[in-house]
Design an enzyme around this catalytic site. Sequence first.
Site, PDB file in Angstrom:
ATOM      1  N   LYS A 192       0.883  -1.088  -0.191  1.00  0.00           N
ATOM      2  CA  LYS A 192      -0.026   0.056  -0.037  1.00  0.00           C
ATOM      3  C   LYS A 192       0.840   1.020   0.044  1.00  0.00           C
ATOM      4  O   LYS A 192       2.112   1.095   0.162  1.00  0.00           O
ATOM      5  CB  LYS A 192      -0.875   0.081   1.261  1.00  0.00           C
ATOM      6  CG  LYS A 192       0.005   0.065   2.629  1.00  0.00           C
ATOM      7  CD  LYS A 192      -1.108  -0.292   3.656  1.00  0.00           C
ATOM      8  CE  LYS A 192      -0.186  -0.397   5.216  1.00  0.00           C
ATOM      9  NZ  LYS A 192      -1.047  -0.836   6.118  1.00  0.00           N
ATOM     10  N   ARG A 234     -10.900  -0.030  14.540  1.00  0.00           N
ATOM     11  CA  ARG A 234     -10.991   0.750  13.176  1.00  0.00           C
ATOM     12  C   ARG A 234     -11.851   0.061  12.158  1.00  0.00           C
ATOM     13  O   ARG A 234     -13.194   0.099  12.617  1.00  0.00           O
ATOM     14  CB  ARG A 234      -9.486   0.863  12.788  1.00  0.00           C
ATOM     15  CG  ARG A 234      -8.860   2.107  13.177  1.00  0.00           C
ATOM     16  CD  ARG A 234      -7.370   2.025  12.665  1.00  0.00           C
ATOM     17  NE  ARG A 234      -6.923   1.012  11.755  1.00  0.00           N
ATOM     18  CZ  ARG A 234      -5.756   0.712  11.380  1.00  0.00           C
ATOM     19  NH1 ARG A 234      -4.849   1.533  11.587  1.00  0.00           N
ATOM     20  NH2 ARG A 234      -5.330  -0.137  10.226  1.00  0.00           N
ATOM     21  N   TYR A 261      15.285  31.287   6.120  1.00  0.00           N
ATOM     22  CA  TYR A 261      13.817  32.186   6.455  1.00  0.00           C
ATOM     23  C   TYR A 261      13.862  32.380   8.059  1.00  0.00           C
ATOM     24  O   TYR A 261      14.147  31.671   8.718  1.00  0.00           O
ATOM     25  CB  TYR A 261      12.783  31.514   6.154  1.00  0.00           C
ATOM     26  CG  TYR A 261      12.388  31.555   4.400  1.00  0.00           C
ATOM     27  CD1 TYR A 261      12.292  32.807   3.959  1.00  0.00           C
ATOM     28  CD2 TYR A 261      12.157  30.360   3.646  1.00  0.00           C
ATOM     29  CE1 TYR A 261      12.087  32.670   2.540  1.00  0.00           C
ATOM     30  CE2 TYR A 261      11.941  30.364   2.346  1.00  0.00           C
ATOM     31  CZ  TYR A 261      12.104  31.476   1.663  1.00  0.00           C
ATOM     32  OH  TYR A 261      11.741  31.455   0.450  1.00  0.00           O
ATOM     33  N   MET A 272      11.301  25.374   1.103  1.00  0.00           N
ATOM     34  CA  MET A 272      10.394  24.251   0.208  1.00  0.00           C
ATOM     35  C   MET A 272      11.275  23.330  -0.549  1.00  0.00           C
ATOM     36  O   MET A 272      11.018  22.216  -0.574  1.00  0.00           O
ATOM     37  CB  MET A 272       9.506  25.102  -0.706  1.00  0.00           C
ATOM     38  CG  MET A 272       8.428  24.192  -1.523  1.00  0.00           C
ATOM     39  SD  MET A 272       7.290  25.084  -2.505  1.00  0.00           S
ATOM     40  CE  MET A 272       6.301  25.867  -1.313  1.00  0.00           C
TER      41      MET A 272
HETATM   42  C1  PLP Z   1      -0.296  -1.821   6.603  1.00  0.00           C
HETATM   43  C2  PLP Z   1      -0.873  -3.090   7.097  1.00  0.00           C
HETATM   44  C3  PLP Z   1      -0.186  -4.189   7.422  1.00  0.00           C
HETATM   45  C4  PLP Z   1       1.606  -4.109   7.425  1.00  0.00           C
HETATM   46  O1  PLP Z   1       1.933  -3.771   8.380  1.00  0.00           O
HETATM   47  P1  PLP Z   1       3.403  -3.465   8.883  1.00  0.00           P
HETATM   48  O2  PLP Z   1       3.547  -3.216  10.282  1.00  0.00           O
HETATM   49  O3  PLP Z   1       4.193  -2.696   7.977  1.00  0.00           O
HETATM   50  O4  PLP Z   1       4.162  -5.007   8.595  1.00  0.00           O
HETATM   51  C5  PLP Z   1      -0.704  -5.598   7.673  1.00  0.00           C
HETATM   52  N1  PLP Z   1      -2.036  -5.525   7.907  1.00  0.00           N
HETATM   53  C6  PLP Z   1      -2.850  -4.584   7.631  1.00  0.00           C
HETATM   54  C7  PLP Z   1      -4.238  -4.695   7.730  1.00  0.00           C
HETATM   55  C8  PLP Z   1      -2.268  -3.291   7.234  1.00  0.00           C
HETATM   56  O5  PLP Z   1      -3.166  -2.311   6.938  1.00  0.00           O
END
Ligand code: PLP
Length: 409
Positions: A45, A144, A273, A321
């Site tokens: 992701k 969540r 700055y 920036m």
């Molecule tokens: C992001 C995520 C992971 C991976 O977590 P890490 O700590 O980066 O290994 C695993 N399971 C779910 C549901 C996630 O959202």
Amino acid sequence: MILSDLDYKGLRPTRAVIDLDAIADNMRTLLAMTPARTQVMAVVKADGYGHGAPWVARTALEAGASSLGIATVSEGQILRRSGVTAPIVLLGSILPEEAETACHDTLQVTVADESLLEAVQRAARKATGTPVSVHLKIDTGLRRFGTMPDCAPALATRIASDPNLRLAGVFTHLASADEPDDPFTFEQLALFDRTVKAIVAAGVSPPPLHAANSAGILRGLGTSYTIVRAGIALYGVPPSADVPLPQTMRPAMRIESRVTRVIPLAPGDSTGYNRTFRAHEAMVGALVPIGYADGYRRELSSRGWVGLSGQRAHVLGRVSMDQIVVEVPRGIGLKVGDPVHILGGNIADGAPSILEMAEQMRTNPYEVLVCFSRRVPRIYLRNGEVVAVSAQADSAAMNAWAEAPEIQP
Ligand SMILES: *Cc1c(COP(=O)(O)O)cnc(C)c1O
């Protein structure tokens, strides 16, 4: 190889170097750390934690990953468009109206309530051919995304009894696996086991299970379920200072740049700055073309450091920036074009590790990995050779590397 010595045909000197061999080696180490029958899902992701999802996906799959984990439908579309055919699991919550698009790209959707399940059932009815794979997420305490445990058997039964669906997994997510002292992880795993028992008792045949993230894998928790979900460890970064990686794992990302001006500072001079830094004595600053638009966060003003000739060079004053000024350590004869080690890589370069930069930024290593923007070109190495470059709108670079597969979204 010193990449800054190479001619990048118009690429800016600030770049992220992604070592795909590190990702492949880390993947193999994760496989070796888990029981032989356990599958490893590579979590890619957020554009592969900032490394470039298509490249990470391809590398992890070649090294033995069984599936990919993502958070949004568009992340799945990018992977499918890049040619990935492996199972892709949408771990995040989506709206019912996104279900059809997700199914169209054969993403495995995670459901946790009736309304999304109904939308997936509708989409699956339209999709002809093989059943649509669905995962059921149980909320064992993270509060969540996930169904409360007492609703899980009914949802699982509905999925399992729909001929257009396949229950591809039942899973949960750990809240504090990166804190070994917190017993909550064990409570979550126990509740998960009880919930799975109730699902099976309701007549559902035992589904594939998964619970462990990187911290879970590294601590050997949840590794005997069907699947483990490896994110940050795959990139060679520990989830926290309390859950270290085995010595054989190494970070895949480093960030480097080059000096664009050597600045003499006289006593009383300020730089940057708002003049928050003032020289008390004669000293030398180096201008480095990286700023908060690149993800070198303003939080690093007067706090961060980079590596110059193997030594720490501290940020003087405000991060702008597009640039920073760092203090050239005494005794270093610096010139324009000299390499600057911003993050990661060889400790001998003097750059902060990802954990150290997380501390400087007052955040966790995850946010460090994802904070570098698309303006920082990614250079991909395999066997020490450049295999591709992904640059934002750098047409000169894109043309020069036209033979490399394009991975822009
Ligand atoms: C992001 C995520 C992971 C991976 O977590 P890490 O700590 O980066 O290994 C695993 N399971 C779910 C549901 C996630 O959202």
